[in-house]
Design an enzyme around this catalytic site. Sequence first.
Site, PDB file in Angstrom:
ATOM      1  N   MET A 135       0.749  -0.493  -5.587  1.00 51.90           N
ATOM      2  CA  MET A 135       2.212  -0.090  -4.691  1.00 51.90           C
ATOM      3  C   MET A 135       2.252   1.480  -4.751  1.00 51.90           C
ATOM      4  O   MET A 135       3.752   1.948  -4.711  1.00 51.90           O
ATOM      5  CB  MET A 135       3.138  -0.828  -5.186  1.00 51.90           C
ATOM      6  CG  MET A 135       2.937  -2.429  -5.197  1.00 51.90           C
ATOM      7  SD  MET A 135       2.424  -2.838  -3.399  1.00 51.90           S
ATOM      8  CE  MET A 135       4.124  -2.806  -2.843  1.00 51.90           C
ATOM      9  N   ARG A 136       1.529   2.554  -4.866  1.00 55.27           N
ATOM     10  CA  ARG A 136       1.701   3.926  -4.730  1.00 55.27           C
ATOM     11  C   ARG A 136       0.841   4.319  -3.556  1.00 55.27           C
ATOM     12  O   ARG A 136      -0.053   4.098  -3.427  1.00 55.27           O
ATOM     13  CB  ARG A 136       1.221   4.472  -5.993  1.00 55.27           C
ATOM     14  CG  ARG A 136       1.872   3.954  -7.346  1.00 55.27           C
ATOM     15  CD  ARG A 136       3.233   4.583  -7.575  1.00 55.27           C
ATOM     16  NE  ARG A 136       3.925   4.172  -8.603  1.00 55.27           N
ATOM     17  CZ  ARG A 136       5.161   4.508  -9.004  1.00 55.27           C
ATOM     18  NH1 ARG A 136       5.720   5.453  -8.231  1.00 55.27           N
ATOM     19  NH2 ARG A 136       5.834   4.028 -10.058  1.00 55.27           N
ATOM     20  N   ASN A 157      -8.051  -0.478   1.241  1.00 58.31           N
ATOM     21  CA  ASN A 157      -6.712  -0.870   1.078  1.00 58.31           C
ATOM     22  C   ASN A 157      -6.641  -2.543   1.763  1.00 58.31           C
ATOM     23  O   ASN A 157      -7.280  -2.610   2.836  1.00 58.31           O
ATOM     24  CB  ASN A 157      -5.648  -0.255   1.354  1.00 58.31           C
ATOM     25  CG  ASN A 157      -4.275  -0.846   1.005  1.00 58.31           C
ATOM     26  OD1 ASN A 157      -4.076  -1.024  -0.033  1.00 58.31           O
ATOM     27  ND2 ASN A 157      -3.435  -0.462   1.815  1.00 58.31           N
ATOM     28  N   HIS A 159      -3.493  -4.997   3.565  1.00 55.08           N
ATOM     29  CA  HIS A 159      -2.112  -4.715   4.058  1.00 55.08           C
ATOM     30  C   HIS A 159      -1.697  -6.282   4.589  1.00 55.08           C
ATOM     31  O   HIS A 159      -2.553  -6.931   5.269  1.00 55.08           O
ATOM     32  CB  HIS A 159      -1.868  -3.868   4.958  1.00 55.08           C
ATOM     33  CG  HIS A 159      -0.621  -3.594   5.601  1.00 55.08           C
ATOM     34  ND1 HIS A 159       0.341  -3.066   4.774  1.00 55.08           N
ATOM     35  CD2 HIS A 159      -0.063  -4.279   6.596  1.00 55.08           C
ATOM     36  CE1 HIS A 159       1.523  -3.302   5.378  1.00 55.08           C
ATOM     37  NE2 HIS A 159       1.422  -3.974   6.396  1.00 55.08           N
TER      38      HIS A 159
HETATM   39  C1  GRF Z   1      -1.238  -8.742  -1.253  1.00 55.02           C
HETATM   40  O1  GRF Z   1      -0.506  -9.357  -0.552  1.00 55.02           O
HETATM   41  C2  GRF Z   1      -1.528  -7.558  -0.832  1.00 55.02           C
HETATM   42  O2  GRF Z   1      -1.784  -7.816   0.700  1.00 55.02           O
HETATM   43  C3  GRF Z   1      -0.454  -6.445  -0.961  1.00 55.02           C
HETATM   44  O3  GRF Z   1      -0.058  -6.896  -2.240  1.00 55.02           O
HETATM   45  C4  GRF Z   1      -0.319  -8.018  -2.586  1.00 55.02           C
HETATM   46  C5  GRF Z   1      -1.110  -8.174  -3.848  1.00 55.02           C
HETATM   47  O4  GRF Z   1      -1.276  -9.404  -4.432  1.00 55.02           O
HETATM   48  N1  GRF Z   1      -0.793  -5.280  -0.558  1.00 55.02           N
HETATM   49  P1  GRF Z   1      -2.221  -9.562  -5.713  1.00 55.02           P
HETATM   50  O5  GRF Z   1      -1.578  -8.458  -6.840  1.00 55.02           O
HETATM   51  O6  GRF Z   1      -3.634  -9.288  -5.450  1.00 55.02           O
HETATM   52  O7  GRF Z   1      -1.930 -10.921  -6.038  1.00 55.02           O
END
Ligand code: GRF
Length: 264
Positions: A135-136, A157, A159
């Site tokens: 989340m960065r 990545n 999304h």
């Molecule tokens: C996922 O929904 C991904 O698309 C988003 O963050 C979430 C991560 O889930 N970027 P996890 O940590 O893999 O369970």
Amino acid sequence: MAQKIRVAILLSGGGTNLQAIMDASRSNRIDARVVSVGSDNPEAYGLKRAREHGIPTFVVDYQTIIKGIRGRSLKDLVPEDFDLETVLARQTFPSATSDRIKAERYFCTRAIAEAALLREMAAYPFDLLVLAGFMRILTPYFIDHVNTDPSQPRIMNIHPALLPSFPGVDGYGDTYRYGCKVGGCTIHFVDYEEDTGPIIGQKSFEIAPDDTIDTIREKGIKLEWQLYPECIQLFAEGRLRVVSKTYRLEDGTEFNRKVVEIAA
Ligand code: GRF
């Protein structure tokens, strides 16, 4: 079987995508193995999942780093090879450019944290970096260090929406609130903007009238667990090529876009 590529992973949370990738690797469904898992969040459950698989982990705690440098001279703390002007010229976030002082502070603090990430990751050489719920936002400083050959990007990545719809932090929530009849997830190479890089793969699901935000998330994440291993396998097979395409519109103007071609 082909030689396995080495995958480094960064995450911030639960790590169910990491789990799907580790499981696919273990059962030889993909020619890839996870060599390290790093996080900006010391509490991330994904770190525990990695340790249970015997995979080395590390934490670069952004919050503590950013707090720790408050009031100190950033110029003395940034990595030696960090050049603010180069980064500012490459980055494209409007919010960061509108205020020079804020932009300087933002990119200097991120470079300090990113240099720590790069140091940790250097202990476990990798072919591909996979962002699995990290989340960065990564700045050009970090991206350029990993993408040493810009024509062959190697940061992926995931999304939680069908890009280019609903970039940002809450793809499934945005899909739900917009009243979409279809939702989905996207895997793309990372470029200098947020959620804009060349698309590698997408999967979609239908949204029924009785779906809720929770059932939408559930449908989406199950597809993520399939899509990430598939895209990693395409990379491992050397089938992904980023090409620059020019499209001529009816009024004669040209539109350029980098897209991913998947070799047969
Ligand atoms: C996922 O929904 C991904 O698309 C988003 O963050 C979430 C991560 O889930 N970027 P996890 O940590 O893999 O369970």
